[in-house]
Design an enzyme around this catalytic site. Structure first.
Site, PDB file in Angstrom:
ATOM      1  N   THR A  33      -3.609  -0.173  -3.390  1.00  0.00           N
ATOM      2  CA  THR A  33      -2.357   0.509  -3.038  1.00  0.00           C
ATOM      3  C   THR A  33      -1.401  -0.493  -2.400  1.00  0.00           C
ATOM      4  OG1 THR A  33      -3.408   2.666  -2.732  1.00  0.00           O
ATOM      5  CG2 THR A  33      -1.337   2.303  -1.563  1.00  0.00           C
ATOM      6  N   GLY A  34      -0.123  -0.333  -2.677  1.00  0.00           N
ATOM      7  CA  GLY A  34       0.883  -1.206  -2.086  1.00  0.00           C
ATOM      8  C   GLY A  34       1.745  -1.851  -3.159  1.00  0.00           C
ATOM      9  N   SER A  35       2.757  -2.583  -2.729  1.00  0.00           N
ATOM     10  CA  SER A  35       3.725  -3.137  -3.672  1.00  0.00           C
ATOM     11  C   SER A  35       3.111  -4.178  -4.604  1.00  0.00           C
ATOM     12  CB  SER A  35       4.905  -3.750  -2.899  1.00  0.00           C
ATOM     13  OG  SER A  35       4.453  -4.763  -2.008  1.00  0.00           O
ATOM     14  N   THR A  36       2.227  -5.033  -4.082  1.00  0.00           N
ATOM     15  CA  THR A  36       1.602  -6.049  -4.935  1.00  0.00           C
ATOM     16  C   THR A  36       0.609  -5.411  -5.893  1.00  0.00           C
ATOM     17  OG1 THR A  36       1.803  -7.563  -3.053  1.00  0.00           O
ATOM     18  CG2 THR A  36       0.498  -8.311  -4.924  1.00  0.00           C
ATOM     19  N   ASP A  89      -6.790  -5.543  -5.057  1.00  0.00           N
ATOM     20  CA  ASP A  89      -5.941  -4.908  -4.052  1.00  0.00           C
ATOM     21  C   ASP A  89      -5.118  -5.977  -3.347  1.00  0.00           C
ATOM     22  OD1 ASP A  89      -4.810  -2.980  -2.446  1.00  0.00           O
ATOM     23  OD2 ASP A  89      -6.705  -2.209  -1.653  1.00  0.00           O
ATOM     24  N   GLY A 104      -1.154  -1.389   5.650  1.00  0.00           N
ATOM     25  CA  GLY A 104       0.286  -1.241   5.808  1.00  0.00           C
ATOM     26  C   GLY A 104       0.851  -0.126   4.952  1.00  0.00           C
ATOM     27  N   GLY A 105       0.182   0.154   3.838  1.00  0.00           N
ATOM     28  CA  GLY A 105       0.607   1.235   2.958  1.00  0.00           C
ATOM     29  C   GLY A 105       0.000   2.578   3.308  1.00  0.00           C
ATOM     30  N   GLU A 111      -9.155   2.480   0.598  1.00  0.00           N
ATOM     31  CA  GLU A 111      -9.230   1.087   0.158  1.00  0.00           C
ATOM     32  C   GLU A 111     -10.537   0.437   0.587  1.00  0.00           C
ATOM     33  OE1 GLU A 111      -4.514  -0.205   0.051  1.00  0.00           O
ATOM     34  OE2 GLU A 111      -5.628  -0.358   1.920  1.00  0.00           O
TER      35      GLU A 111
END
Length: 260
Positions: A33-36, A89, A104-105, A111
């Protein structure tokens, strides 16, 4: 590579593009999960569409699940998969030993469960995520809503005896209301600035009543793929003790970037 992306997004993109090379036909893959991680999911979708890659994805959040389905990845639960070949991830921070801060997400619990249920964990990150010592990024701690202020007070009391530079703790907000995780919990962000003993801190945090899990990922990551804004990629494998460097050059894909 799309020329209108910022250097940081280019770095995330090349790291994600390189990381999907680890995915093989028939694998069960944990999707971060997250932008990357979102770049990685899009890259996998492109390979599925263009090359017929057959994989099963286990997402670590409802957001990732929605994106994975949209790009054509077959999604199942971890209970259905039971065990994974690989998880890819992102990370908010990583050190020389590939220990991480994540969350952070807001998906640190899923995760961590998915990563530890995998044969390998590949972390994708831009160069700014590497630190000499963990702690500059606030450490997320997931707590149940019941008595969260008591949990917060106990955490702050515990931090007095920890070897950290800061002790400020804040409740993560979503506008005017507390941020709520997929499991219905809250997140406390610990502004520690530097963590000298991550193992001790992780153990102690998880002993506080009301704490579900913390964002320290220790001895879980096997490989980190680091992207640079100029297209350079560095791959560090902590088990093999190897470091590989490359430079990636990609032309824009209408499929991959259509929804950006």
């Amino acid at each position: 590579m799309p020329m209108d992306l910022s250097p940081i997004d280019k770095a995330k993109f090349v790291a994600a593009k390189r990381a999907v090379d680890y995915v093989e036909d028939g694998m069960r893959v944990g999707l971060g999960t997250g932008s990357t991680a979102a770049w990685m999911v899009r890259c996998l979708g492109e390979i599925i569409r263009e090359e017929g890659l057959n994989i099963t994805g286990v997402p670590t959040s409802s957001r990732t699940a929605d994106l994975a389905r949209n790009v054509g990845i077959n999604v199942i639960s971890l209970d259905e998969a039971k065990w994974l070949d690989l998880t890819i991830d992102g990370a908010d921070e990583f050190d020389a030993d590939l220990n991480l801060i994540k969350g952070g997400g807001g998906a640190l619990l899923q995760e961590k469960i998915v990563a530890t249920a995998s044969d390998r964990m590949i972390v994708i990150a831009d160069v700014a995520k590497e630190v000499a010592a963990l702690g500059a990024f606030p450490l997320p701690v997931e707590v149940i809503p019941f008595g969260w202020q008591t949990s917060k007070a106990l955490i702050e009391e515990t931090l007095v005896n920890m070897d950290v530079l800061g002790q400020n703790t804040t409740l993560r907000m979503n506008g005017d209301t507390p941020f709520v995780t997929d499991e219905g919990n809250y997140i406390l962000d610990l502004h520690l600035r530097r963590i000298s003993n991550a193992r001790q801190l992780s153990l102690v945090m998880n002993q506080v009543p009301g704490v579900v899990e913390n964002g320290l990922f220790l001895d879980i990551c096997d490989v980190v793929v680091i992207g640079g804004g100029d297209g350079t990629v560095e791959v560090r494998d902590i088990n093999e003790g190897t470091v590989e460097q490359d430079k990636m050059d990609f032309t824009e894909s209408d499929n991959l970037f259509a929804d950006l």
